[in-house]
Motif scaffolding. Structure first.
Motif, PDB file in Angstrom:
ATOM      1  N   GLU A 164       0.833  -1.194   0.000  1.00 57.19           N
ATOM      2  CA  GLU A 164       0.000   0.000   0.000  1.00 57.19           C
ATOM      3  C   GLU A 164       0.876   1.255   0.000  1.00 57.19           C
ATOM      4  OE1 GLU A 164      -2.945   0.252   3.029  1.00 57.19           O
ATOM      5  OE2 GLU A 164      -3.812  -1.729   2.613  1.00 57.19           O
ATOM      6  N   GLU A 165       0.494   2.209  -0.835  1.00 55.05           N
ATOM      7  CA  GLU A 165       1.097   3.536  -0.781  1.00 55.05           C
ATOM      8  C   GLU A 165       0.291   4.333   0.228  1.00 55.05           C
ATOM      9  OE1 GLU A 165       1.372   5.355  -4.609  1.00 55.05           O
ATOM     10  OE2 GLU A 165       2.372   3.625  -5.525  1.00 55.05           O
ATOM     11  N   LEU A 166       0.883   4.585   1.366  1.00 51.72           N
ATOM     12  CA  LEU A 166       0.133   5.168   2.476  1.00 51.72           C
ATOM     13  C   LEU A 166       0.199   6.690   2.535  1.00 51.72           C
ATOM     14  CD1 LEU A 166       0.871   2.648   5.363  1.00 51.72           C
ATOM     15  CD2 LEU A 166      -1.107   2.767   3.840  1.00 51.72           C
ATOM     16  N   PHE A 167       1.312   7.253   2.104  1.00 55.28           N
ATOM     17  CA  PHE A 167       1.473   8.700   2.213  1.00 55.28           C
ATOM     18  C   PHE A 167       2.157   9.256   0.975  1.00 55.28           C
ATOM     19  CE2 PHE A 167       1.903   6.743   6.417  1.00 55.28           C
ATOM     20  CZ  PHE A 167       0.767   7.255   7.037  1.00 55.28           C
ATOM     21  N   ARG A 168       1.745  10.443   0.590  1.00 50.33           N
ATOM     22  CA  ARG A 168       2.382  11.160  -0.503  1.00 50.33           C
ATOM     23  C   ARG A 168       2.819  12.517  -0.002  1.00 50.33           C
ATOM     24  NH1 ARG A 168      -0.663  10.342  -6.274  1.00 50.33           N
ATOM     25  NH2 ARG A 168      -0.619   8.063  -6.328  1.00 50.33           N
ATOM     26  N   GLY A 169       3.913  13.003  -0.560  1.00 52.55           N
ATOM     27  CA  GLY A 169       4.404  14.301  -0.143  1.00 52.55           C
ATOM     28  C   GLY A 169       4.858  15.136  -1.313  1.00 52.55           C
ATOM     29  N   THR A 170       5.639  16.133  -1.019  1.00 53.04           N
ATOM     30  CA  THR A 170       6.224  16.977  -2.046  1.00 53.04           C
ATOM     31  C   THR A 170       7.510  16.309  -2.524  1.00 53.04           C
ATOM     32  OG1 THR A 170       7.549  18.215  -0.464  1.00 53.04           O
ATOM     33  CG2 THR A 170       5.309  18.984  -0.864  1.00 53.04           C
ATOM     34  N   LEU A 171       8.277  16.999  -3.351  1.00 52.48           N
ATOM     35  CA  LEU A 171       9.550  16.456  -3.799  1.00 52.48           C
ATOM     36  C   LEU A 171      10.564  16.358  -2.668  1.00 52.48           C
ATOM     37  CD1 LEU A 171       9.987  18.261  -7.228  1.00 52.48           C
ATOM     38  CD2 LEU A 171       9.458  15.860  -6.845  1.00 52.48           C
ATOM     39  N   SER A 172      10.323  17.065  -1.577  1.00 55.24           N
ATOM     40  CA  SER A 172      11.342  17.119  -0.530  1.00 55.24           C
ATOM     41  C   SER A 172      10.972  16.397   0.757  1.00 55.24           C
ATOM     42  CB  SER A 172      11.676  18.578  -0.191  1.00 55.24           C
ATOM     43  OG  SER A 172      10.507  19.246   0.245  1.00 55.24           O
TER      44      SER A 172
END
Length: 223
Positions: free
Chosen positions: A139-147
């Motif tokens: 599972e992909e649980l979290f997404r963020g910015t490039l940093s």
């Protein structure tokens, strides 16, 4: 020179059937899938153009959006390539489901490369494992910015309980390309390890994925 201009025994399809796929170059294998080129660009030139940025590994990480930018690659060929890429992902996933994943750690890295390396934003994913270290789910649980990515240990614990997982492999990508763990990566790993230990779930590894490479924090002694 196109495929039809070659001697019969030098044509990729005939060569593959006669000598096996291992006898073909990457360009020849891709030419079999593409079949034809376009005006002013034969199929071998088109294949080489697709492979030039990152070879086979780079091509396997292509997306529908990136393939649309390739001149001469129509919707039918785009769909065929994307189907092949998805077959590769599912084949690796099946291998991890059918056998103990950490008897074949390279397969885990390859699977995560196919899943995460092409993304241009940071993603935190978890592989949930059973007591035999076989894959239950990813599972992909979290997404963020490039940093940076915000990861909440409580959510990881809840998903582990949902899957009745005995162990997990943590993973995230570095869109910048470097796979060296930061101090924040190390701190997050230890935080998640402590949180999951409260519900008897082991952290087997934390794998950082970049374009064409990956790093195991367990192999680096950081777990």
């Amino acid at each position: 020179m196109g495929i039809k201009d070659l001697p019969l025994d030098a044509r990729p399809r005939e060569k593959l059937l006669d000598r096996g796929p291992q006898a073909l170059s990457d360009v020849e294998l891709l030419a079999i899938l593409l079949r034809t080129g376009m005006a002013g660009k034969n199929v071998f030139e088109l294949s080489q153009e697709l492979l030039t940025p990152g070879g086979i590994a780079g091509l396997l990480q292509a997306t529908a959006g990136s393939l649309k930018l390739v001149k001469g690659l129509g919707p039918a060929k785009q769909a065929e390539l994307l189907a092949v890429f998805e077959i590769a992902r599912r084949a690796l996933s099946q291998r991890l489901q059918e056998r103990e994943a950490f008897h074949t750690p390279d397969a885990v890295k390859q699977y995560l490369q196919l899943q995460l390396a092409h993304k241009n934003h940071e993603v935190f994913a978890v592989l949930f494992m059973d007591s035999q270290n076989r894959l239950l789910a990813m599972e992909e649980l979290f997404r963020g910015t490039l940093s940076q990515t915000s990861v909440y240990p409580r959510e990881v614990v809840l998903r582990a309980l949902h899957h009745q997982a005995a162990a997990v492999v943590l993973s995230h990508n570095h869109p910048s390309g470097s796979v060296q763990p930061s101090r924040a990566d190390e701190a997050l790993t230890q935080n998640l390890k402590a949180s999951l230990a409260l519900v008897d779930v082991r952290v087997l590894d934390h794998i950082i994925v970049g374009q064409g490479q990956s790093l195991s924090m367990a192999e680096q002694g950081l777990l």
